[in-house]
Scaffold this active site. Structure first.
Site, mmCIF file in Angstrom:
data_model
loop_
_atom_site.group_PDB
_atom_site.id
_atom_site.type_symbol
_atom_site.label_atom_id
_atom_site.label_comp_id
_atom_site.label_asym_id
_atom_site.label_seq_id
_atom_site.Cartn_x
_atom_site.Cartn_y
_atom_site.Cartn_z
ATOM 1 N N PHE A 115 -13.678 7.682 -5.520
ATOM 2 C CA PHE A 115 -12.865 8.785 -5.025
ATOM 3 C C PHE A 115 -12.917 8.723 -3.501
ATOM 4 O O PHE A 115 -13.907 8.256 -2.937
ATOM 5 C CB PHE A 115 -13.423 10.137 -5.501
ATOM 6 C CG PHE A 115 -12.825 10.604 -6.803
ATOM 7 C CD1 PHE A 115 -13.067 9.920 -7.976
ATOM 8 C CD2 PHE A 115 -12.016 11.739 -6.847
ATOM 9 C CE1 PHE A 115 -12.519 10.343 -9.171
ATOM 10 C CE2 PHE A 115 -11.460 12.171 -8.028
ATOM 11 C CZ PHE A 115 -11.706 11.473 -9.197
ATOM 12 N N LYS B 151 -42.423 24.380 6.241
ATOM 13 C CA LYS B 151 -41.209 24.976 6.800
ATOM 14 C C LYS B 151 -41.176 24.775 8.332
ATOM 15 O O LYS B 151 -42.172 25.057 9.008
ATOM 16 C CB LYS B 151 -41.184 26.464 6.460
ATOM 17 C CG LYS B 151 -39.946 27.163 6.939
ATOM 18 C CD LYS B 151 -39.984 28.640 6.615
ATOM 19 C CE LYS B 151 -38.815 29.334 7.317
ATOM 20 N NZ LYS B 151 -38.951 30.773 7.319
ATOM 21 N N LYS C 194 -11.081 2.048 1.850
ATOM 22 C CA LYS C 194 -12.252 2.102 0.960
ATOM 23 C C LYS C 194 -12.058 1.216 -0.268
ATOM 24 O O LYS C 194 -12.999 0.585 -0.748
ATOM 25 C CB LYS C 194 -12.526 3.546 0.509
ATOM 26 C CG LYS C 194 -13.305 4.336 1.536
ATOM 27 C CD LYS C 194 -13.514 5.776 1.150
ATOM 28 C CE LYS C 194 -14.080 6.521 2.362
ATOM 29 N NZ LYS C 194 -13.930 7.947 2.334
ATOM 30 N N ASN D 80 -23.025 19.687 0.650
ATOM 31 C CA ASN D 80 -21.584 19.855 0.898
ATOM 32 C C ASN D 80 -20.992 20.802 -0.152
ATOM 33 O O ASN D 80 -21.702 21.316 -1.003
ATOM 34 C CB ASN D 80 -20.876 18.497 0.890
ATOM 35 C CG ASN D 80 -21.072 17.783 -0.429
ATOM 36 O OD1 ASN D 80 -20.654 18.258 -1.481
ATOM 37 N ND2 ASN D 80 -21.739 16.634 -0.390
ATOM 38 N N PRO E 281 -28.272 5.346 0.418
ATOM 39 C CA PRO E 281 -27.689 4.152 -0.235
ATOM 40 C C PRO E 281 -26.260 4.439 -0.682
ATOM 41 O O PRO E 281 -25.977 5.547 -1.151
ATOM 42 C CB PRO E 281 -28.597 3.923 -1.450
ATOM 43 C CG PRO E 281 -29.458 5.128 -1.590
ATOM 44 C CD PRO E 281 -29.426 5.894 -0.306
ATOM 45 N N ASP E 282 -25.365 3.470 -0.508
ATOM 46 C CA ASP E 282 -23.979 3.642 -0.978
ATOM 47 C C ASP E 282 -23.943 3.203 -2.448
ATOM 48 O O ASP E 282 -23.916 2.003 -2.757
ATOM 49 C CB ASP E 282 -23.030 2.801 -0.117
ATOM 50 C CG ASP E 282 -21.578 3.147 -0.430
ATOM 51 O OD1 ASP E 282 -21.256 3.392 -1.614
ATOM 52 O OD2 ASP E 282 -20.767 3.191 0.515
ATOM 53 N N ILE E 283 -23.929 4.183 -3.329
ATOM 54 C CA ILE E 283 -24.037 3.923 -4.774
ATOM 55 C C ILE E 283 -22.829 3.127 -5.266
ATOM 56 O O ILE E 283 -22.947 2.148 -5.998
ATOM 57 C CB ILE E 283 -24.163 5.260 -5.535
ATOM 58 C CG1 ILE E 283 -25.365 6.049 -5.004
ATOM 59 C CG2 ILE E 283 -24.277 5.026 -7.038
ATOM 60 C CD1 ILE E 283 -25.437 7.493 -5.472
ATOM 61 N N LYS F 83 -14.939 -1.478 -0.348
ATOM 62 C CA LYS F 83 -15.965 -1.320 -1.392
ATOM 63 C C LYS F 83 -15.636 -2.147 -2.639
ATOM 64 O O LYS F 83 -16.306 -2.036 -3.657
ATOM 65 C CB LYS F 83 -16.126 0.159 -1.760
ATOM 66 C CG LYS F 83 -16.597 1.042 -0.589
ATOM 67 C CD LYS F 83 -17.204 2.351 -1.056
ATOM 68 C CE LYS F 83 -17.550 3.247 0.122
ATOM 69 N NZ LYS F 83 -18.406 4.391 -0.220
ATOM 70 N N ASP G 203 -23.768 11.200 2.884
ATOM 71 C CA ASP G 203 -23.784 9.888 3.543
ATOM 72 C C ASP G 203 -25.047 9.713 4.376
ATOM 73 O O ASP G 203 -25.483 8.601 4.637
ATOM 74 C CB ASP G 203 -22.555 9.745 4.449
ATOM 75 C CG ASP G 203 -21.288 9.585 3.624
ATOM 76 O OD1 ASP G 203 -21.341 8.859 2.619
ATOM 77 O OD2 ASP G 203 -20.266 10.205 3.972
#
Ligand code: PMT
Length: 404
Positions: free
Chosen positions: A320, A286, A334, A207, A302-304, A338, A276
């Protein structure tokens, strides 16, 4: 501010006319001010005026035998608890960025260990010039604080950014410089930058994160006295002074590093733009261009952040939220889902802020007394100034949650 010693440098801009008021108000707050004027500054305001308001004759020249015998320039550099340059012209900023020492003010800035705060003032085109912005970036990276210029009508007749910050704002910034370090003895773990999820040996999914927001947060936490570990995805940024940096590549690497580093962390700040999803399989070779289309199977990473907040005991956990729409609503979701102590929401997808920009704005949400939702808006500014405000708020809430 009481009993603090300030060296005020005045460079040659029309905003120099505001400095007698600045000196007067600082003295009212108990600050001892000694003034250094560049030759250009003396064209805009007389040394006698500054002598009258500061109570000391301004220092004007580097090679002045009389002045050196009374209070030499090295003594002056050692004497200062802080150096403030107001106004700081484009030329003055360029000299500071390049370490020139061809007059008293620039020499003092090299010779002092005191923190440096600058209040730029200039024509809007000069302020926005690539060279000026590059110089400012360099200075910020070295820890120089900025009182950002404001936007409005300028003395040259143009309108735009370049007006020197108001005297009250400069004094407010100065007082934060002298505040006791709010995170002394605290350990802060910060994630920053993007992650890369490999498709094959030459391609990856990632990203637009540049890492600038996370690096600014790490620097601000370090300045606030914390011991900082920065877990960073692949970025092209220098490590902030005094920060320990661990480089990682993928979301899984970042998760592993956070799991290792979380021990004893008092505060966790998740600024990274973690992927994600990752390819369900990474090809060893390749991928060849044979079919018309290529469906990609992706799996969750994994959602850290969620993992950290689920630990017992968990550190003070800050997330964030990067959103293109319904920013506040998604961020609040969130915060609750979370189980965070604070969430910093930013609008992304707009030019001039968020991803890969030097500037950003944040909306903070947290649960106050009686589980009431509280919020605070931090207006658009450079990421380091923003990070310093964020860290002040984090330190404040952390102190409420974990009193000593
Ligand atoms: O790096 P810059 O160019 O300076 O840009 C800054 C920024 C826009 C990247 C930054 O300000 C920001 O918003 N970072 C969070 C980006 C993000 O991934 O937001 P999110 O809403 O998708 O994720 C919510 C939170 O969960 C984030 O704190 C994220 O770090 C965390 N997360 C997400 C996924 C995952 N697998 N693990 C996580 O820990």
């Amino acid at each position: 501010m009481q009993n603090k010693q300030l060296l005020l440098g005045i460079s040659g801009g029309i905003a120099a006319y505001k400095t007698p008021d600045l000196v007067r108000r600082l003295r009212e707050q108990g600050v001892t001010v000694r003034v250094v004027m560049t030759q250009g500054a003396t064209q805009f305001i007389t040394p006698l005026t500054l002598q009258a308001v500061s109570g000391h004759p301004p220092h004007l020249a580097l090679l002045d035998a009389e002045a050196e015998s009374a209070f030499g320039h090295i003594e002056l550099a050692r004497w200062a608890d802080a150096v403030l340059i107001a106004p700081a012209t484009a030329h003055c900023l360029a000299k500071l960025a390049h370490g020139l020492a061809d007059d008293l003010l620039s020499t003092l800035c090299l010779a002092t260990r005191a923190p440096l705060l600058v209040a730029p003032a200039m024509n809007q085109q000069m302020w926005q010039a690539t060279a000026t912005q590059a110089n400012c970036r360099l200075l910020r990276e070295r820890g120089v604080r900025f009182c950002e210029p404001t936007t409005g009508a300028l003395a040259c007749g143009e309108t735009g950014p370049g007006r020197m910050a108001e005297v009250a704002d400069i004094i407010a910034q100065l007082s934060t410089l002298w505040r006791a370090p709010v995170l002394a003895r605290r350990r802060v773990l910060v994630t920053a930058g993007p992650t890369r999820e490999d498709l094959d040996p030459v391609r990856f999914i990632s990203n637009r994160s540049s890492g600038r927001m996370g690096y600014a947060v790490a620097q601000a936490a370090q300045e606030a006295g914390a011991e900082v570990v920065l877990v960073s995805g692949p970025v092209h940024l220098p490590t902030p002074t005094g920060v320990r940096r661990l480089d990682v590549y993928s979301a899984q690497d970042m998760f592993n590093a956070v799991q290792q580093q979380l021990v004893n962390a008092d505060i966790f700040i998740a600024t990274a733009a973690v992927a994600d999803y990752r390819p369900a399989q990474t090809a060893d070779e390749k991928i060849k261009k044979t079919a018309h289309s290529l469906p990609l199977a992706l799996e969750r990473t994994p959602d850290i952040l969620a993992w950290v907040s689920a630990q017992s005991p968990a550190p003070f956990t800050v997330g964030f939220a990067a959103e293109t729409q319904q920013v506040a609503e998604y961020a609040q979701d969130k915060l609750a889902r979370k189980k965070l102590d604070l969430i910093a929401a930013n609008q992304v997808g707009l030019p001039g802020q968020g991803f890969d920009s030097d500037y950003n704005a944040l909306q903070l949400f947290w649960k106050g007394a009686d589980e009431q939702l509280e919020q605070q808006s931090l207006a658009l500014t450079d990421k380091l100034s923003l990070a310093r405000r964020l860290i002040q708020q984090i330190a404040h809430l952390y102190a409420q949650k974990s009193p000593e």
